[in-house]
Motif scaffolding. Structure first.
Motif, PDB file in Angstrom:
ATOM      1  N   GLU A  43       3.065 -13.901  11.616  1.00 48.48           N
ATOM      2  CA  GLU A  43       3.147 -12.601  12.277  1.00 48.48           C
ATOM      3  C   GLU A  43       3.023 -12.757  13.787  1.00 48.48           C
ATOM      4  O   GLU A  43       2.397 -13.693  14.277  1.00 48.48           O
ATOM      5  CB  GLU A  43       2.037 -11.678  11.768  1.00 48.48           C
ATOM      6  CG  GLU A  43       2.173 -11.337  10.296  1.00 48.48           C
ATOM      7  CD  GLU A  43       1.102 -10.363   9.826  1.00 48.48           C
ATOM      8  OE1 GLU A  43       0.141 -10.106  10.589  1.00 48.48           O
ATOM      9  OE2 GLU A  43       1.220  -9.863   8.690  1.00 48.48           O
ATOM     10  N   SER A  44       3.620 -11.820  14.506  1.00 46.21           N
ATOM     11  CA  SER A  44       3.498 -11.807  15.959  1.00 46.21           C
ATOM     12  C   SER A  44       3.411 -10.368  16.438  1.00 46.21           C
ATOM     13  O   SER A  44       4.257  -9.537  16.077  1.00 46.21           O
ATOM     14  CB  SER A  44       4.701 -12.485  16.612  1.00 46.21           C
ATOM     15  OG  SER A  44       4.651 -12.324  18.024  1.00 46.21           O
ATOM     16  N   LEU A 112      -0.068   3.781   5.431  1.00 46.93           N
ATOM     17  CA  LEU A 112      -0.735   2.859   4.524  1.00 46.93           C
ATOM     18  C   LEU A 112      -0.589   1.419   5.004  1.00 46.93           C
ATOM     19  O   LEU A 112      -1.561   0.665   5.064  1.00 46.93           O
ATOM     20  CB  LEU A 112      -0.206   3.016   3.099  1.00 46.93           C
ATOM     21  CG  LEU A 112      -1.108   2.281   2.111  1.00 46.93           C
ATOM     22  CD1 LEU A 112      -1.677   3.204   1.058  1.00 46.93           C
ATOM     23  CD2 LEU A 112      -0.402   1.096   1.512  1.00 46.93           C
ATOM     24  N   VAL A 113       0.616   1.006   5.358  1.00 47.29           N
ATOM     25  CA  VAL A 113       0.800  -0.234   6.107  1.00 47.29           C
ATOM     26  C   VAL A 113       0.844   0.173   7.577  1.00 47.29           C
ATOM     27  O   VAL A 113       1.791   0.833   8.011  1.00 47.29           O
ATOM     28  CB  VAL A 113       2.086  -0.970   5.697  1.00 47.29           C
ATOM     29  CG1 VAL A 113       2.329  -2.173   6.606  1.00 47.29           C
ATOM     30  CG2 VAL A 113       2.004  -1.415   4.236  1.00 47.29           C
ATOM     31  N   TRP A 119       5.007  -3.764  12.664  1.00 49.75           N
ATOM     32  CA  TRP A 119       5.610  -4.471  13.801  1.00 49.75           C
ATOM     33  C   TRP A 119       5.516  -5.974  13.604  1.00 49.75           C
ATOM     34  O   TRP A 119       6.495  -6.707  13.756  1.00 49.75           O
ATOM     35  CB  TRP A 119       4.909  -4.054  15.094  1.00 49.75           C
ATOM     36  CG  TRP A 119       5.409  -4.725  16.331  1.00 49.75           C
ATOM     37  CD1 TRP A 119       4.999  -5.929  16.852  1.00 49.75           C
ATOM     38  CD2 TRP A 119       6.422  -4.237  17.226  1.00 49.75           C
ATOM     39  NE1 TRP A 119       5.679  -6.218  18.008  1.00 49.75           N
ATOM     40  CE2 TRP A 119       6.554  -5.189  18.261  1.00 49.75           C
ATOM     41  CE3 TRP A 119       7.209  -3.092  17.257  1.00 49.75           C
ATOM     42  CZ2 TRP A 119       7.454  -5.033  19.310  1.00 49.75           C
ATOM     43  CZ3 TRP A 119       8.103  -2.930  18.305  1.00 49.75           C
ATOM     44  CH2 TRP A 119       8.227  -3.892  19.313  1.00 49.75           C
ATOM     45  N   ASP A 120       4.319  -6.437  13.267  1.00 48.76           N
ATOM     46  CA  ASP A 120       4.089  -7.871  13.055  1.00 48.76           C
ATOM     47  C   ASP A 120       4.991  -8.443  11.967  1.00 48.76           C
ATOM     48  O   ASP A 120       5.330  -9.629  11.992  1.00 48.76           O
ATOM     49  CB  ASP A 120       2.644  -8.124  12.598  1.00 48.76           C
ATOM     50  CG  ASP A 120       1.611  -7.765  13.635  1.00 48.76           C
ATOM     51  OD1 ASP A 120       1.988  -7.460  14.785  1.00 48.76           O
ATOM     52  OD2 ASP A 120       0.411  -7.780  13.286  1.00 48.76           O
ATOM     53  N   SER A 121       5.327  -7.596  11.000  1.00 48.08           N
ATOM     54  CA  SER A 121       5.958  -8.062   9.764  1.00 48.08           C
ATOM     55  C   SER A 121       7.462  -7.884   9.733  1.00 48.08           C
ATOM     56  O   SER A 121       8.079  -8.129   8.697  1.00 48.08           O
ATOM     57  CB  SER A 121       5.333  -7.311   8.578  1.00 48.08           C
ATOM     58  OG  SER A 121       3.932  -7.405   8.599  1.00 48.08           O
ATOM     59  N   LEU A 187       9.529  -5.755   4.629  1.00 40.28           N
ATOM     60  CA  LEU A 187       8.565  -6.355   5.534  1.00 40.28           C
ATOM     61  C   LEU A 187       7.985  -7.629   4.923  1.00 40.28           C
ATOM     62  O   LEU A 187       7.846  -7.737   3.703  1.00 40.28           O
ATOM     63  CB  LEU A 187       7.435  -5.370   5.843  1.00 40.28           C
ATOM     64  CG  LEU A 187       7.858  -4.117   6.624  1.00 40.28           C
ATOM     65  CD1 LEU A 187       6.715  -3.115   6.672  1.00 40.28           C
ATOM     66  CD2 LEU A 187       8.324  -4.476   8.030  1.00 40.28           C
ATOM     67  N   LYS A 188       7.627  -8.558   5.780  1.00 37.16           N
ATOM     68  CA  LYS A 188       7.083  -9.840   5.333  1.00 37.16           C
ATOM     69  C   LYS A 188       5.559  -9.772   5.247  1.00 37.16           C
ATOM     70  O   LYS A 188       4.927  -8.805   5.684  1.00 37.16           O
ATOM     71  CB  LYS A 188       7.523 -10.948   6.293  1.00 37.16           C
ATOM     72  CG  LYS A 188       9.048 -11.129   6.352  1.00 37.16           C
ATOM     73  CD  LYS A 188       9.433 -12.183   7.370  1.00 37.16           C
ATOM     74  CE  LYS A 188      10.933 -12.470   7.319  1.00 37.16           C
ATOM     75  NZ  LYS A 188      11.742 -11.269   7.631  1.00 37.16           N
ATOM     76  N   VAL A 189       4.974 -10.817   4.674  1.00 36.33           N
ATOM     77  CA  VAL A 189       3.527 -10.986   4.650  1.00 36.33           C
ATOM     78  C   VAL A 189       3.201 -12.363   5.212  1.00 36.33           C
ATOM     79  O   VAL A 189       4.031 -13.280   5.152  1.00 36.33           O
ATOM     80  CB  VAL A 189       2.958 -10.854   3.223  1.00 36.33           C
ATOM     81  CG1 VAL A 189       3.134  -9.433   2.693  1.00 36.33           C
ATOM     82  CG2 VAL A 189       3.607 -11.851   2.261  1.00 36.33           C
ATOM     83  N   ASP A 190       2.001 -12.499   5.770  1.00 37.18           N
ATOM     84  CA  ASP A 190       1.600 -13.848   6.157  1.00 37.18           C
ATOM     85  C   ASP A 190       0.915 -14.523   4.970  1.00 37.18           C
ATOM     86  O   ASP A 190       0.653 -13.896   3.931  1.00 37.18           O
ATOM     87  CB  ASP A 190       0.732 -13.843   7.421  1.00 37.18           C
ATOM     88  CG  ASP A 190      -0.597 -13.137   7.255  1.00 37.18           C
ATOM     89  OD1 ASP A 190      -1.151 -13.136   6.133  1.00 37.18           O
ATOM     90  OD2 ASP A 190      -1.112 -12.595   8.257  1.00 37.18           O
ATOM     91  N   ALA A 191       0.619 -15.797   5.093  1.00 36.72           N
ATOM     92  CA  ALA A 191       0.124 -16.571   3.947  1.00 36.72           C
ATOM     93  C   ALA A 191      -1.219 -16.042   3.443  1.00 36.72           C
ATOM     94  O   ALA A 191      -1.426 -15.908   2.227  1.00 36.72           O
ATOM     95  CB  ALA A 191       0.024 -18.048   4.332  1.00 36.72           C
TER      96      ALA A 191
END
Length: 214
Positions: A43-44, A112-113, A119-121, A187-191
């Motif tokens: 994420e950034s 909820l998100v 933004w990060d995702s 949207l993505k997720v981090d590990a």
């Protein structure tokens, strides 16, 4: 009670115009399969500003902002209003902490998100119009929830690795809603986030999720 509140919200929203094009429905998947399918990426938050997500708009021009629409839909008791959309009283059950609220001023409408997490995702690459659609998403009943200001502000922009609803009975619903919202908006997720979702889902029913695509 959460199921009842969500049923009222879903029924109310069927009459609302969509904020985006009519969604197509993803194939129904179970919670654990949906988590497995979430793409993992770092994420950034570079460049994030809350103003990048214009929210609480009146998308359908009926005089009610998104905030008012959610309060109207999630009320579980009679409402008092000034005009059509200025809500002065009612009864709500805050999803995160199971607290009953009668004063709408004590409620926040939570993404909820969170916007920063979106933004990060992946939302950093979206158009302004898509970010506005995300921030005012009335099409999926999981996206926006009326909760006590206290719990919303304790959550802030955290993901499930560092914040979960204080009410134990809300936690599986929260994991479902988080997973469905991330899936709906690609949207993505981090590990760490994915590992937390997997861990929490292992203690929850492997429920089917019908996820309308944005």
């Amino acid at each position: 009670m959460i199921t009842f509140v969500r049923g009222l919200l879903a029924a109310a929203l069927t009459a609302l115009p969509l904020l985006t094009a009519t969604p197509t429905h993803a194939a129904e998947v179970t919670l654990r399969d949906a988590i497995d399918a979430l793409p993992v990426a770092d994420e950034s938050r570079t460049g994030y500003e809350r103003s990048a997500f214009r929210h609480w708009v009146d998308a359908d021009g009926d005089g009610c902002t998104t905030r008012s629409e959610v309060l109207l839909a999630e009320s579980v008791g009679p409402l008092t209003t000034t005009g059509r959309c200025k809500i002065t009283g009612g009864r709500w059950v805050s999803y995160y902490d199971r607290v009953e609220v009668t004063d709408p001023r004590k409620l926040d409408i939570d993404h909820l998100v969170p916007l920063a997490e979106a933004w990060d995702s992946g939302a950093s690459r979206w158009s302004a119009a898509r970010r506005q659609a995300y921030a005012n998403d009335l099409t999926a009943d999981r996206s926006l929830v009326a909760v006590t200001a206290r719990t919303n502000r304790s959550k802030a922009d955290q993901d499930p690795t560092t914040w979960m609803p204080p009410a134990a009975q809300a936690r599986c619903t929260y994991i479902e809603d988080w997973t469905a919202t991330k899936t709906r908006w690609d949207l993505k997720v981090d590990a760490d986030e994915k590992n937390k979702l997997v861990k929490e889902a292992a203690t929850c029913p492997d429920s089917p999720l019908d996820i309308p695509r944005a």
